[in-house]
Structure formats: structure tokens, C-alpha cells
Motif scaffolding. Sequence first.
Motif, PDB file in Angstrom:
ATOM      1  N   LEU A  28      46.725  63.013  55.767  1.00 49.59           N
ATOM      2  CA  LEU A  28      47.635  63.664  55.160  1.00 49.59           C
ATOM      3  C   LEU A  28      49.409  63.404  56.018  1.00 49.59           C
ATOM      4  CD1 LEU A  28      45.420  65.770  53.438  1.00 49.59           C
ATOM      5  CD2 LEU A  28      45.385  63.386  53.110  1.00 49.59           C
ATOM      6  N   GLY A  29      50.187  62.814  55.241  1.00 56.76           N
ATOM      7  CA  GLY A  29      52.105  63.865  54.860  1.00 56.76           C
ATOM      8  C   GLY A  29      51.556  64.879  54.612  1.00 56.76           C
ATOM      9  N   ALA A  30      52.918  65.264  54.567  1.00 57.40           N
ATOM     10  CA  ALA A  30      53.235  67.100  54.479  1.00 57.40           C
ATOM     11  C   ALA A  30      54.964  67.376  54.222  1.00 57.40           C
ATOM     12  CB  ALA A  30      53.401  67.372  55.947  1.00 57.40           C
TER      13      ALA A  30
ATOM     14  N   LEU B 110      59.288  65.304  62.326  1.00 55.75           N
ATOM     15  CA  LEU B 110      59.395  66.731  63.275  1.00 55.75           C
ATOM     16  C   LEU B 110      60.241  67.217  61.589  1.00 55.75           C
ATOM     17  CD1 LEU B 110      58.537  69.152  64.344  1.00 55.75           C
ATOM     18  CD2 LEU B 110      60.325  68.190  66.237  1.00 55.75           C
ATOM     19  N   LEU B 111      61.634  66.181  61.384  1.00 58.19           N
ATOM     20  CA  LEU B 111      62.953  67.125  60.444  1.00 58.19           C
ATOM     21  C   LEU B 111      62.867  66.189  58.999  1.00 58.19           C
ATOM     22  CD1 LEU B 111      64.883  66.810  63.214  1.00 58.19           C
ATOM     23  CD2 LEU B 111      63.058  69.187  63.012  1.00 58.19           C
ATOM     24  N   THR B 112      63.335  67.220  58.274  1.00 60.32           N
ATOM     25  CA  THR B 112      63.702  66.925  56.933  1.00 60.32           C
ATOM     26  C   THR B 112      65.034  65.967  57.401  1.00 60.32           C
ATOM     27  OG1 THR B 112      64.814  68.663  56.681  1.00 60.32           O
ATOM     28  CG2 THR B 112      62.920  68.735  56.123  1.00 60.32           C
ATOM     29  N   LYS B 113      65.339  65.422  56.106  1.00 57.62           N
ATOM     30  CA  LYS B 113      66.695  64.482  56.232  1.00 57.62           C
ATOM     31  C   LYS B 113      67.943  65.224  56.107  1.00 57.62           C
ATOM     32  CE  LYS B 113      65.138  60.731  53.559  1.00 57.62           C
ATOM     33  NZ  LYS B 113      65.720  59.661  52.044  1.00 57.62           N
ATOM     34  N   SER B 114      67.479  66.924  55.820  1.00 57.22           N
ATOM     35  CA  SER B 114      68.688  67.617  56.585  1.00 57.22           C
ATOM     36  C   SER B 114      69.030  68.710  57.649  1.00 57.22           C
ATOM     37  CB  SER B 114      69.060  68.828  55.333  1.00 57.22           C
ATOM     38  OG  SER B 114      67.548  69.282  55.269  1.00 57.22           O
ATOM     39  N   GLY B 115      67.959  67.893  58.249  1.00 54.14           N
ATOM     40  CA  GLY B 115      67.464  68.226  59.623  1.00 54.14           C
ATOM     41  C   GLY B 115      66.591  69.660  59.893  1.00 54.14           C
TER      42      GLY B 115
ATOM     43  N   SER C 272      45.043  70.812  61.447  1.00 52.49           N
ATOM     44  CA  SER C 272      44.041  70.236  63.068  1.00 52.49           C
ATOM     45  C   SER C 272      44.746  70.023  64.283  1.00 52.49           C
ATOM     46  CB  SER C 272      42.836  69.339  63.316  1.00 52.49           C
ATOM     47  OG  SER C 272      42.111  69.913  62.370  1.00 52.49           O
ATOM     48  N   ARG C 273      45.824  68.624  63.505  1.00 48.17           N
ATOM     49  CA  ARG C 273      46.909  68.443  64.497  1.00 48.17           C
ATOM     50  C   ARG C 273      47.759  67.837  63.632  1.00 48.17           C
ATOM     51  NH1 ARG C 273      43.622  64.959  67.961  1.00 48.17           N
ATOM     52  NH2 ARG C 273      42.553  66.861  68.673  1.00 48.17           N
ATOM     53  N   VAL C 274      49.564  67.758  64.712  1.00 50.21           N
ATOM     54  CA  VAL C 274      50.155  67.203  63.745  1.00 50.21           C
ATOM     55  C   VAL C 274      51.393  65.891  64.622  1.00 50.21           C
ATOM     56  CG1 VAL C 274      51.979  67.951  62.637  1.00 50.21           C
ATOM     57  CG2 VAL C 274      50.451  69.675  62.232  1.00 50.21           C
ATOM     58  N   TYR C 275      50.754  64.846  63.646  1.00 51.49           N
ATOM     59  CA  TYR C 275      51.895  63.822  64.527  1.00 51.49           C
ATOM     60  C   TYR C 275      53.018  63.554  64.106  1.00 51.49           C
ATOM     61  CZ  TYR C 275      47.173  62.738  66.184  1.00 51.49           C
ATOM     62  OH  TYR C 275      45.738  62.965  66.817  1.00 51.49           O
ATOM     63  N   THR C 276      53.866  63.662  65.241  1.00 47.34           N
ATOM     64  CA  THR C 276      55.088  63.512  64.222  1.00 47.34           C
ATOM     65  C   THR C 276      56.276  63.048  65.580  1.00 47.34           C
ATOM     66  OG1 THR C 276      56.680  65.150  66.136  1.00 47.34           O
ATOM     67  CG2 THR C 276      55.419  66.179  63.781  1.00 47.34           C
ATOM     68  N   ASP C 277      57.294  61.907  65.088  1.00 45.92           N
ATOM     69  CA  ASP C 277      58.405  61.179  65.311  1.00 45.92           C
ATOM     70  C   ASP C 277      59.250  61.831  67.020  1.00 45.92           C
ATOM     71  OD1 ASP C 277      60.217  62.837  64.574  1.00 45.92           O
ATOM     72  OD2 ASP C 277      61.153  61.193  63.347  1.00 45.92           O
TER      73      ASP C 277
END
Length: 225
Positions: free
Chosen positions: A104-106, A148-153, A172-177
Motif C-alpha cells: 500500500l501507499g501511505a 520518505l519525504l513529502t514534497k515539502s520535505g 510490517s515494513r516500509v519501503y522508501t526511496d
Amino acid sequence: MTTRISRKELAQRIADDIPEGAIVNLGIGAPTLVANYLTDERDVILHTENGMLGMGRAPEADQVDPDLINAGKQAVTAVAGASYFHHADSFAMMRGGHLDVCVLGAFQVSQTGDLANWSTGLPDAIPAVGGAMDLAIGAKDVFVMTDLLTKSGDSKLVDACSYPLTGVACVSRVYTDHAIFEVTADGFAVRELFGDNTISQLQELTGLTLTDAARHTGAGEGAHA
């Protein structure tokens, strides 16, 4: 200096972590990219909440079948042996604990694994939770795919979610850039770093105390600051 990976690279990384034999739902948006990196040799069955089991990757432009779409109304393909069923039956699968993994996105994920992904709570926000709550609570493992970050940081990893919740203690787990994070009893643990990121740098970006996932497992591919 490389601190991020592309969305396609992240989708590939998630696909690599999906276990053989898993039944998986890919949420609307970026998570649908994961389907393109699950090869025909992989024993993974994709479910879509609008009533299909055996979804394949996105079709080529000249192979689009308008009757084959996912829950986000994107064109998809069907693998050999795919089946179709009523929306209610699809939700029974989701709510009944029959999905091994959902991606899922978040908007936000808290240190305790709470998920906020359907509304920012703003007055003009469109209430469209769809099946996200059913997926978040019904799947055995919830993988989040997000920047990991929004457009505003601002960090999407937070101490506590300020947006309306989709599910409590479900991630369970978060995959970020920037990195992959495990949700543990002690908060977020860094499972894998991308590019030149370090745990200390990620702590500055998120404002959170992060640990090394290797310390929780005692072995395996831990992150290194």
C-alpha cells in the motif's frame, strides 16, 4: 552523491522480497508497479479487490483489454488460470485473512505501525478509503511503498500519525526511496540503506530514533551507519 532510488527500482526491490507461494494485493498507485517485476517463474498470485485472482503485469499499448482492469481502473493482464468473482467475494478474501501480503501507499506511518493512507483530513479532501482498511487489517503482512519525504520535505515516518488512520499497528515494513524500514517493538529499524544514506542522516531527516535491523535479528543483511 546518490541518496535515493527510483520508483521502478523500489518496485523491483519489493518484488524480490515477496515470498514464493504468496497471494498478494497491490494497492492503487505506485504499488501496482510491483506486478511488472514478478516474473512468470515466480509462484506469486496477484489479487485485485474488484474481483480477480491471477492478475498479471501491465499490458503493452496494443494489447489492452478494456474489460481487464484493476481497482484503480488501470489496464492489466491475466495469467493462465486467472479467475473472476463478485466484489463481495473479493472483500471476503481480504477480510478473511486469505492474503499473505498487501503493498500500500501511505501519507504517514507511525513508529508503532499505524497507517494513514486515505485522507489528509483537509476540508476539501475527498473521502475515498475504498478497500484500504480491509487490506491493512486483513493481510498477514502489510508492506508500505512510499517516498520518505513529502514534497515539502516532511517525513512520512512519524512518531504518531496526524492524519485519519487506515489501520492500527498493521504495517510490517516500509519501503522508501532512501531505505527500507522494519516496524519493531522499539520503533523503526533500518533494514537496508540505499545510495549514500546512513542511519544518522535518516534520523536527521525523520526526527526519529532509528535502530539497525541487524540488532533485532542478530544476523542477515543489516544496515550500516
